[in-house]
Design a protein around this motif. Structure first.
Motif, PDB file in Angstrom:
ATOM      1  N   GLY A 207      91.437 -47.305  47.791  1.00 30.08           N
ATOM      2  CA  GLY A 207      90.479 -48.402  47.652  1.00 30.08           C
ATOM      3  C   GLY A 207      89.175 -48.104  48.381  1.00 30.08           C
ATOM      4  O   GLY A 207      89.162 -47.559  49.495  1.00 30.08           O
ATOM      5  N   GLU A 208      88.045 -48.455  47.759  1.00 28.35           N
ATOM      6  CA  GLU A 208      86.736 -48.158  48.339  1.00 28.35           C
ATOM      7  C   GLU A 208      86.489 -48.933  49.634  1.00 28.35           C
ATOM      8  O   GLU A 208      85.802 -48.454  50.534  1.00 28.35           O
ATOM      9  N   ARG A 209      87.013 -50.135  49.728  1.00 24.50           N
ATOM     10  CA  ARG A 209      86.818 -50.916  50.954  1.00 24.50           C
ATOM     11  C   ARG A 209      87.437 -50.213  52.149  1.00 24.50           C
ATOM     12  O   ARG A 209      86.834 -50.148  53.222  1.00 24.50           O
ATOM     13  N   ARG A 210      88.649 -49.663  51.965  1.00 22.96           N
ATOM     14  CA  ARG A 210      89.307 -48.960  53.065  1.00 22.96           C
ATOM     15  C   ARG A 210      88.529 -47.710  53.442  1.00 22.96           C
ATOM     16  O   ARG A 210      88.434 -47.367  54.628  1.00 22.96           O
ATOM     17  N   ILE A 211      87.964 -47.028  52.459  1.00 19.70           N
ATOM     18  CA  ILE A 211      87.153 -45.845  52.760  1.00 19.70           C
ATOM     19  C   ILE A 211      85.958 -46.225  53.634  1.00 19.70           C
ATOM     20  O   ILE A 211      85.647 -45.542  54.622  1.00 19.70           O
ATOM     21  N   ARG A 212      85.270 -47.323  53.291  1.00 23.62           N
ATOM     22  CA  ARG A 212      84.130 -47.757  54.099  1.00 23.62           C
ATOM     23  C   ARG A 212      84.557 -48.092  55.528  1.00 23.62           C
ATOM     24  O   ARG A 212      83.872 -47.744  56.495  1.00 23.62           O
ATOM     25  N   GLU A 213      85.700 -48.756  55.663  1.00 23.57           N
ATOM     26  CA  GLU A 213      86.182 -49.118  56.996  1.00 23.57           C
ATOM     27  C   GLU A 213      86.459 -47.876  57.843  1.00 23.57           C
ATOM     28  O   GLU A 213      86.111 -47.840  59.024  1.00 23.57           O
ATOM     29  N   ILE A 214      87.066 -46.869  57.224  1.00 21.06           N
ATOM     30  CA  ILE A 214      87.388 -45.642  57.964  1.00 21.06           C
ATOM     31  C   ILE A 214      86.118 -44.900  58.351  1.00 21.06           C
ATOM     32  O   ILE A 214      85.990 -44.410  59.485  1.00 21.06           O
TER      33      ILE A 214
ATOM     34  N   SER B  56      98.415 -38.917  46.771  1.00 22.28           N
ATOM     35  CA  SER B  56      98.052 -40.158  46.090  1.00 22.28           C
ATOM     36  C   SER B  56      99.011 -40.500  44.965  1.00 22.28           C
ATOM     37  O   SER B  56      99.055 -41.642  44.498  1.00 22.28           O
ATOM     38  N   ALA B  57      99.766 -39.492  44.513  1.00 21.94           N
ATOM     39  CA  ALA B  57     100.699 -39.710  43.404  1.00 21.94           C
ATOM     40  C   ALA B  57     101.926 -40.460  43.914  1.00 21.94           C
ATOM     41  O   ALA B  57     102.590 -40.018  44.861  1.00 21.94           O
ATOM     42  N   GLY B  58     102.215 -41.558  43.322  1.00 22.51           N
ATOM     43  CA  GLY B  58     103.349 -42.355  43.776  1.00 22.51           C
ATOM     44  C   GLY B  58     104.686 -41.666  43.622  1.00 22.51           C
ATOM     45  O   GLY B  58     105.658 -42.033  44.280  1.00 22.51           O
ATOM     46  N   SER B  59     104.765 -40.656  42.777  1.00 23.39           N
ATOM     47  CA  SER B  59     106.029 -39.958  42.526  1.00 23.39           C
ATOM     48  C   SER B  59     106.326 -38.872  43.556  1.00 23.39           C
ATOM     49  O   SER B  59     107.438 -38.336  43.593  1.00 23.39           O
ATOM     50  N   VAL B  60     105.355 -38.505  44.397  1.00 15.73           N
ATOM     51  CA  VAL B  60     105.535 -37.427  45.376  1.00 15.73           C
ATOM     52  C   VAL B  60     106.026 -38.023  46.690  1.00 15.73           C
ATOM     53  O   VAL B  60     105.350 -38.849  47.303  1.00 15.73           O
ATOM     54  N   GLN B  61     107.194 -37.586  47.122  1.00 12.73           N
ATOM     55  CA  GLN B  61     107.778 -38.102  48.367  1.00 12.73           C
ATOM     56  C   GLN B  61     107.368 -37.231  49.543  1.00 12.73           C
ATOM     57  O   GLN B  61     107.600 -36.022  49.552  1.00 12.73           O
ATOM     58  N   LEU B  62     106.752 -37.844  50.543  1.00 16.08           N
ATOM     59  CA  LEU B  62     106.280 -37.145  51.730  1.00 16.08           C
ATOM     60  C   LEU B  62     107.288 -37.267  52.869  1.00 16.08           C
ATOM     61  O   LEU B  62     108.040 -38.240  52.953  1.00 16.08           O
ATOM     62  N   HIS B  63     107.257 -36.265  53.754  1.00  9.45           N
ATOM     63  CA  HIS B  63     108.083 -36.323  54.963  1.00  9.45           C
ATOM     64  C   HIS B  63     107.348 -35.606  56.086  1.00  9.45           C
ATOM     65  O   HIS B  63     106.894 -34.469  55.918  1.00  9.45           O
ATOM     66  N   TYR B  64     107.227 -36.278  57.232  1.00 11.41           N
ATOM     67  CA  TYR B  64     106.572 -35.689  58.401  1.00 11.41           C
ATOM     68  C   TYR B  64     107.627 -35.162  59.361  1.00 11.41           C
ATOM     69  O   TYR B  64     108.522 -35.899  59.787  1.00 11.41           O
TER      70      TYR B  64
ATOM     71  N   ALA C 155      89.606 -39.682  41.199  1.00  6.76           N
ATOM     72  CA  ALA C 155      89.864 -41.065  40.792  1.00  6.76           C
ATOM     73  C   ALA C 155      91.241 -41.541  41.237  1.00  6.76           C
ATOM     74  O   ALA C 155      91.418 -42.717  41.584  1.00  6.76           O
ATOM     75  N   VAL C 156      92.230 -40.632  41.248  1.00  6.92           N
ATOM     76  CA  VAL C 156      93.590 -41.002  41.653  1.00  6.92           C
ATOM     77  C   VAL C 156      93.605 -41.447  43.110  1.00  6.92           C
ATOM     78  O   VAL C 156      94.193 -42.475  43.465  1.00  6.92           O
TER      79      VAL C 156
END
Length: 312
Positions: free
Chosen positions: A234-241, A187-195, A227-228
């Protein structure tokens, strides 16, 4: 400084430790250290550790009581010197000898990556295998609503554990601290992910995290308190999932119910046919009780009696 710090938390793991060790000691890439945090094993685990890696300078063994798996994992991170940390459980193993080499080459080609993850092979108690593929970085937040990235597939920059926004594992969690940690990291914008789309590890299913009645309440707590993550997705996306997952589960449940109904129907048909056959056999036996005398009728009766006699 080694490139990888491999951290293994063990406790009475003599049944599986050799296979885990072999998967690491057989790696083509050798720039790693192995930190074993043993919780004070009372079986033959410590003897096996000394047996499988005699004189291994890259191995560091500490055996002492701990306050749980996350306490031991945090102690392992504190002892680590590598650029990236990987947690190798004692009942799991790296998928093949080329794993660390492939991961190192990928990280060298993408020097800004902080969090690399791949896929795992799940193995159940009967030995059945199934591939668990991970989503691309753009879908990782969605994955944490009803799932998680398996930590057996994750290589984590060691500095993340010292970052004020992430830090060490929360030891007040007994089952889901790794879920909470990774949720915060992605969730941290500073952490770069790679798959990296390849198998990283073989994972033995059946630990406490697989006992949903124990693990899910703590996972729900981690989700609700983060909270992060809640702000990032977003709560709306959580409900959709959640709604989509409920729909999928109900469809699958209806398929299972329909299949069970078909199987019950087949069993009822077999029972009916068997009852008919038994009834016909009883009728034949009753008829044979009216035993005729000699001659042709007697010979026919004896042949029918031999044919109708139950076989062992």
């Amino acid at each position: 400084m080694p490139f990888f710090s491999i951290i293994t938390v063990s406790l009475n793991a003599e049944a599986t430790f050799k296979a885990t060790a072999a998967s690491l000691l057989g790696q083509e890439f050798e720039d790693w250290e192995w930190i074993i945090m043993d919780g004070g094993s009372t079986d033959g685990t410590l003897d096996i550790i000394r047996e499988v890696a005699p004189g291994e300078a890259r191995l560091s063994l500490t055996s002492e009581p701990d306050q749980g798996i996350y306490d031991a994992m945090n102690k392992g991170v504190q002892r680590a010197r590598g650029a990236f940390v990987y947690f190798l459980n004692t009942d799991d193993g790296l998928a093949d000898p080329g794993v660390l080499k492939h991961v190192e080459e990928t990280l060298a080609a993408h020097p800004g990556v902080d969090f690399l993850y791949g896929d795992i092979c799940e193995i159940d108690a009967e030995g059945r295998r199934g591939i668990q593929s991970s989503p691309p970085p753009g879908q990782v937040l969605d994955e944490f609503v009803c799932g998680c990235l398996p930590h057996q597939s994750c290589f984590l920059r060691r500095s993340l554990f010292a970052a004020s926004s992430i830090g060490p594992f929360r030891e007040d969690y007994r089952i889901s601290a790794d879920y909470l940690w990774m949720m915060t990291a992605v969730s941290a914008g500073s952490v770069q992910l790679h798959y990296l789309p390849r198998l990283i590890a073989n994972y033995s299913v059946g630990g406490i995290s697989s006992q949903l009645e124990k693990s899910l309440p703590e996972s729900f707590r981690a989700l609700n308190e983060n909270a992060v993550f809640l702000e990032a997705i977003g709560e709306r996306r959580i409900r959709e999932i959640y709604q989509q997952n409920i729909l999928t589960l109900r469809v699958e449940l209806n398929k299972i119910r329909a299949e069970l109904a078909r199987e019950r129907g087949k069993k009822e048909l077999i029972k009916a046919k068997l009852a008919t056959a038994l009834s016909q056999q009883n009728e034949l036996k009753n008829a044979l009780k009216m035993r005729p005398g000699g001659g042709f009728a007697g010979r026919v009766w004896h042949r029918i009696a031999r044919w109708a006699k139950p076989r062992a």
